[in-house]
Design an enzyme around this catalytic site. Structure first.
Site, PDB file in Angstrom:
ATOM      1  CE  LYS A 104     -73.428 -39.492-144.872  1.00 33.28           C
ATOM      2  NZ  LYS A 104     -74.160 -38.528-144.062  1.00 33.28           N
ATOM      3  CB  SER A 443     -70.388 -38.513-129.462  1.00 37.98           C
ATOM      4  OG  SER A 443     -69.728 -38.317-130.683  1.00 37.98           O
ATOM      5  CD  GLU A 494     -74.153 -37.424-129.017  1.00 44.09           C
ATOM      6  OE1 GLU A 494     -74.154 -38.442-129.726  1.00 44.09           O
ATOM      7  OE2 GLU A 494     -74.168 -36.276-129.475  1.00 44.09           O
ATOM      8  CG  ASP A 609     -76.702 -34.050-134.297  1.00 44.95           C
ATOM      9  OD1 ASP A 609     -76.279 -32.884-134.343  1.00 44.95           O
ATOM     10  OD2 ASP A 609     -76.375 -34.864-133.412  1.00 44.95           O
ATOM     11  CD  GLU A 615     -77.324 -40.719-145.730  1.00 42.67           C
ATOM     12  OE1 GLU A 615     -76.175 -40.402-145.409  1.00 42.67           O
ATOM     13  OE2 GLU A 615     -77.897 -41.723-145.342  1.00 42.67           O
ATOM     14  CG  HIS A 651     -73.444 -32.007-136.962  1.00 40.56           C
ATOM     15  ND1 HIS A 651     -72.249 -31.437-137.332  1.00 40.56           N
ATOM     16  CD2 HIS A 651     -73.282 -33.350-137.135  1.00 40.56           C
ATOM     17  CE1 HIS A 651     -71.405 -32.392-137.695  1.00 40.56           C
ATOM     18  NE2 HIS A 651     -72.012 -33.555-137.586  1.00 40.56           N
ATOM     19  CG  HIS A 705     -64.405 -39.587-140.281  1.00 40.54           C
ATOM     20  ND1 HIS A 705     -65.149 -38.442-140.162  1.00 40.54           N
ATOM     21  CD2 HIS A 705     -65.290 -40.604-140.276  1.00 40.54           C
ATOM     22  CE1 HIS A 705     -66.424 -38.766-140.102  1.00 40.54           C
ATOM     23  NE2 HIS A 705     -66.543 -40.070-140.164  1.00 40.54           N
ATOM     24  CB  CYS A 737     -68.310 -35.480-137.303  1.00 39.41           C
ATOM     25  SG  CYS A 737     -69.767 -36.545-137.205  1.00 39.41           S
TER      26      CYS A 737
HETATM   27  N1  GLN Z   1     -74.157 -35.528-132.206  1.00 35.36           N
HETATM   28  C1  GLN Z   1     -73.616 -36.611-132.938  1.00 35.36           C
HETATM   29  C2  GLN Z   1     -72.256 -36.976-132.390  1.00 35.36           C
HETATM   30  O1  GLN Z   1     -71.541 -36.131-132.000  1.00 35.36           O
HETATM   31  C3  GLN Z   1     -73.502 -36.300-134.411  1.00 35.36           C
HETATM   32  C4  GLN Z   1     -72.956 -37.458-135.212  1.00 35.36           C
HETATM   33  C5  GLN Z   1     -73.056 -37.337-136.709  1.00 35.36           C
HETATM   34  O2  GLN Z   1     -73.257 -36.307-137.254  1.00 35.36           O
HETATM   35  N2  GLN Z   1     -72.904 -38.398-137.430  1.00 35.36           N
HETATM   36  O3  GLN Z   1     -71.868 -38.114-132.359  1.00 35.36           O
HETATM   37 ZN    ZN Z   2     -71.426 -35.468-138.091  1.00 39.91          ZN
END
Ligand code: GLN
Ligand code: ZN
Length: 768
Positions: A104, A443, A494, A609, A615, A651, A705, A737
């Site tokens: 970030k 998600s 999600e 989360d 940040e 998280h 990512h 993530c």
């Molecule tokens: N629970 C969210 C997901 O899995 C966490 C996303 C995040 O940390 N930016 O999408």
């Molecule tokens: Zn994440």
């Protein structure tokens, strides 16, 4: 007096930028079409600027991230990308299998790519600002002001990279921020000649002024660093006449004790942020400003959406003009405008009375233009300003019940009982998870059919019942898949959420969401930050139906999945009439209501989360304590009342957590999952230093990512490193993530590898 602006969003009013990048990556458009589309976007940006301000910035547009552009321009390209060129190199560094670490940008939700300095060598591979300046002039007839990232900010935000060993046949790197002044000084000495060459070429081409962004000047500096800065700028500018250089700082004020030395750097003008805090104003009042120097007065907010009370800002500008001389005053935005959506114009579903209280990027440019007119004594502008002041003086969005609930909070509301070791015992007995439990972060892929269904539902083309059925179908598929993959703790996926903050914002009172208010968080990824305009409360359960449905389909525990108060606050634009702590507690209580409803409905694990926890930390160290005090309390408030046997997870991702491990520990969760795959084990070193870590933790083994599918060996290497530092009984296995941006074709094999890897570890290290 002049006006200028910078950082106007690159996204385009119809999210053209996103479509172009993704179209190109997916092979739907050619490189030529891609570059043509980018050019159209640049034309739009320049024309918009030109309508409202006197000096137009050029060279701001990039194809992923401006730090990456800067690294490439300066020849900072790690060995592992050798042999690649052009866009292939560019996107390999941005999002390839061994992409640069992403983190970030200051205390914002923009993510930049961290340049990796492997060798202390820099070269001007390409004079990017010069190219941009020429193009703007030739193609669009704009004589612009090139904007570049300054040398100090570049180095402060880069890392040095060293290979220190191997694990399972893969290299282990040690990456480090440049904190040692001797290293900083040595690198700066090599870097300055390259910047100097860039500026000389600009001068040669008759560029008149250059904006050098140095937001890192607002970090806490020390004597050695300031001496390095002074020396660098002396060498950069000595004898270089005929081109005006402006150093622009933002996101905070300059440290009190260094204010005079920074504003006295040998450049034509200095940009100061008068919005983020009172610091710069206090210092300029006390210490004045160098005679004849230009002040780029950052008075129009770039990070918040509240319409400016122009009358108040004009007063501030008059005071500044008195100090620096009106002829030296440049009216500007205070922070880059890319933290804002483009325009409020198309927003017609906002709560009554809200739209006229808002300003996005385009409206900020209009405010800059209006401020100039006001200062010049324009009557129509004055009338408009008075109308705005009257509107903004009226109260908005209060809810007495919420206010009372906050007033009645007691210390014990923030403390969970019993303590972690005792809870841990009960939880282990109840959950009976294996060693190295596997799970995901929440998600699953948001495939086109999911997004389409949501759009149809919003448009009324799908009934509530049809939509619900559709989402349930998706949940069922996800549960079946997790069953097949053999994961230990499930998620519902999600699918009902467009975004982890927006989803809750839509269901909470006191928060508005927009229809078109997109902002880039990194690369082509966009989100719509909600707007907290009033007191926040939860009228109805928000997730219970989805989670309990998922749980009804399996015997494995399904995690209740919520977004924490600090993240909801930080990823929204927040009201400024009450302290942030109070907004965070309001949201914390709303989340607590949901947590207790989930627990009542048989959910045994609840994840809250907090990816924005880091940040939101203030830039200045002296303000950390105040922030952590309420941020930790807000998180604790959100779950302090659960039973001992309910396991609370949190998280965090894509930030430097190394220096806040102590504070993270204070949040008193049972399990945390944390990103680690791109920062190559740095976080592990932090746990080593911390020493007394006794909570369960899942260090991300899979970089979500990147579209690359991680192998068992790669993921195992991360686990083995962690096991050197933390007892195996504490460790979970998970991606770093959520998986919503990935495709199923990527996710399924990746998770398969992950689960197999965990099973191998169990075999090797014993499943007790
Ligand atoms: N629970 C969210 C997901 O899995 C966490 C996303 C995040 O940390 N930016 O999408
Ligand atoms: Zn994440």
């Amino acid at each position: 007096m002049r006006t200028w602006a910078f950082g106007y969003p690159k996204l385009g009013e119809k999210r053209e930028y996103k479509k172009l990048l993704e179209g190109f990556w997916n092979g739907k458009i050619t490189e030529e079409e891609f570059l043509k589309g980018i050019e159209d976007l640049e034309r739009y940006r320049l024309e918009t600027y030109r309508q409202y301000v006197d000096s137009v910035p050029v060279g701001e547009l990039n194809l992923y991230d401006f730090m990456l552009d800067t690294a490439l321009m300066l020849g900072v390209i790690p060995e592992r990308f050798k042999g690649k060129e052009g866009l292939e190199l560019y996107y390999d560094m941005a999002r390839g299998k061994q992409a640069l670490e992403m983190t970030k940008w200051f205390n914002t939700n923009y993510h930049y790519l961290v340049p990796e300095i492997e060798k202390a060598e820099f070269t001007l591979r390409e004079n990017k600002p010069l190219k941009a300046w020429k193009e703007a002039k030739e193609k669009f007839g704009v004589e612009g002001r090139p904007v570049i990232v300054g040398p100090y900010t570049f180095l402060k935000l880069s890392k040095t990279l060293q290979k220190v060993g191997e694990e399972g046949g893969l290299p282990i790197y040690h990456m480090e921020k440049i904190e040692d002044p001797a290293v900083l000084k040595a690198l700066m000495e090599k870097l300055i000649p390259v910047y100097r060459q860039m500026l000389e070429e600009l001068k040669e081409a008759e560029v008149k002024e250059v904006q050098i962004d140095e937001p890192a000047f607002v970090l806490n500096l020390n004597d050695e660093e300031v001496a390095i800065i002074e020396d660098a700028y002396k060498k950069l500018t000595e004898g270089l006449e005929g081109i005006d250089l402006y150093i622009v700082t933002y996101y905070e004020g300059i440290d009190d004790q260094y204010f005079e030395r920074i504003v006295n750097l040998p450049v034509t003008g200095i940009g100061l942020d008068f919005v983020s805090s009172e610091r710069n104003l206090k210092n300029i009042r006390q210490k004045g400003f160098p005679k004849g120097k230009k002040l780029v007065a950052g008075v129009v907010p770039g990070r918040n959406v509240w319409r400016l009370d122009l009358n108040k800002t004009v007063e501030l500008l008059r005071e500044l003009a008195n100090i620096v001389g009106e002829e030296n005053l440049i009216i500007s935005n205070a922070q880059p405008l890319y933290h804002l959506p483009i325009t409020v114009e198309p927003e017609n579903k906002l709560p009554e009375g809200l739209k006229e209280r808002l300003s996005f990027a385009k409206e900020r440019l209009q405010e800059i233009a209006l401020l100039k007119k006001l200062l010049e004594g324009d009557e129509a502008a004055k009338k408009k300003a008075d109308e705005i002041s009257a509107l903004l003086a009226q109260p908005f969005g209060r809810n007495e019940e919420v206010v009372a609930r906050i007033k009645n909070l007691k210390e014990e509301d923030f403390v969970r009982k019993p303590s972690y070791p005792e809870r841990d015992k009960v939880q282990r007995e109840q959950l009976k998870l294996p060693l190295f439990p596997t799970t995901t972060i929440g998600s699953f892929p948001q495939t086109p059919d999911v997004r389409k269904a949501r759009v149809k539902y919003r448009k009324g083309e799908l009934s509530e019942e049809e939509y619900k059925k559709f989402i349930q179908g998706k949940i069922k598929e996800a549960i079946e898949l997790q069953e097949e993959l053999g994961l230990d703790v499930f998620v519902h996926g999600e699918f009902e959420r467009s975004d982890m903050v927006e989803y809750f914002a839509e269901l909470l009172d006191g928060i508005a969401t927009t229809s078109h208010g997109w902002v880039i968080s990194y690369g082509s990824r966009v989100y719509r930050p909600p707007i907290i305009y009033g007191d926040v409360s939860r009228p109805n359960p928000m997730t219970v139906e989805w989670i309990t449905y998922a749980q009804s389909l399996t015997d494995k525990p399904v995690k209740g999945m919520l977004t924490g108060p600090v993240t909801i606050l930080n990823w929204s634009y927040a009201r400024e009439d009450i302290p942030r702590s109070e907004i965070a507690y309001q949201i914390g209580l709303a989340i607590l209501d949901e947590v207790l409803d989930l627990e009542r409905n048989g959910i045994k694990i609840i994840q809250i989360d907090e990816p924005a926890f880091r940040e939101a930390v203030p830039i200045k160290k002296e303000e950390w304590e105040g922030y952590f005090d309420w941020a930790i309390k807000a998180f604790r408030l959100s779950n302090a009342k659960v039973k001992p046997e309910t396991q609370i997870h949190t998280h965090m991702c894509y930030s430097d957590f190394n220096d806040i491990i102590e504070q993270i520990y204070e949040m008193d969760f049972d399990v945390i999952s944390i990103e680690a795959s791109r920062s190559k084990g740095e976080i592990i070193e932090a746990f080593e230093r911390f020493g007394k870590w006794d909570r369960q933790i899942g260090v991300g083994v899979y970089d979500i990512h990147s579209p690359a599918i991680p192998t068992k060996e790669e993921m195992k290497a991360v686990m083995l490193r962690v096991m050197k530092v933390l007892p195996k009984e504490l460790l979970w296995v998970n991606p770093d993530c959520g998986l919503k941006t990935r495709k199923w074709e990527e996710v399924i094999p990746a998770l398969k590898n992950m689960v197999e890897m965990a099973k191998e570890l169990r075999k090797e290290y014993g499943n007790k």
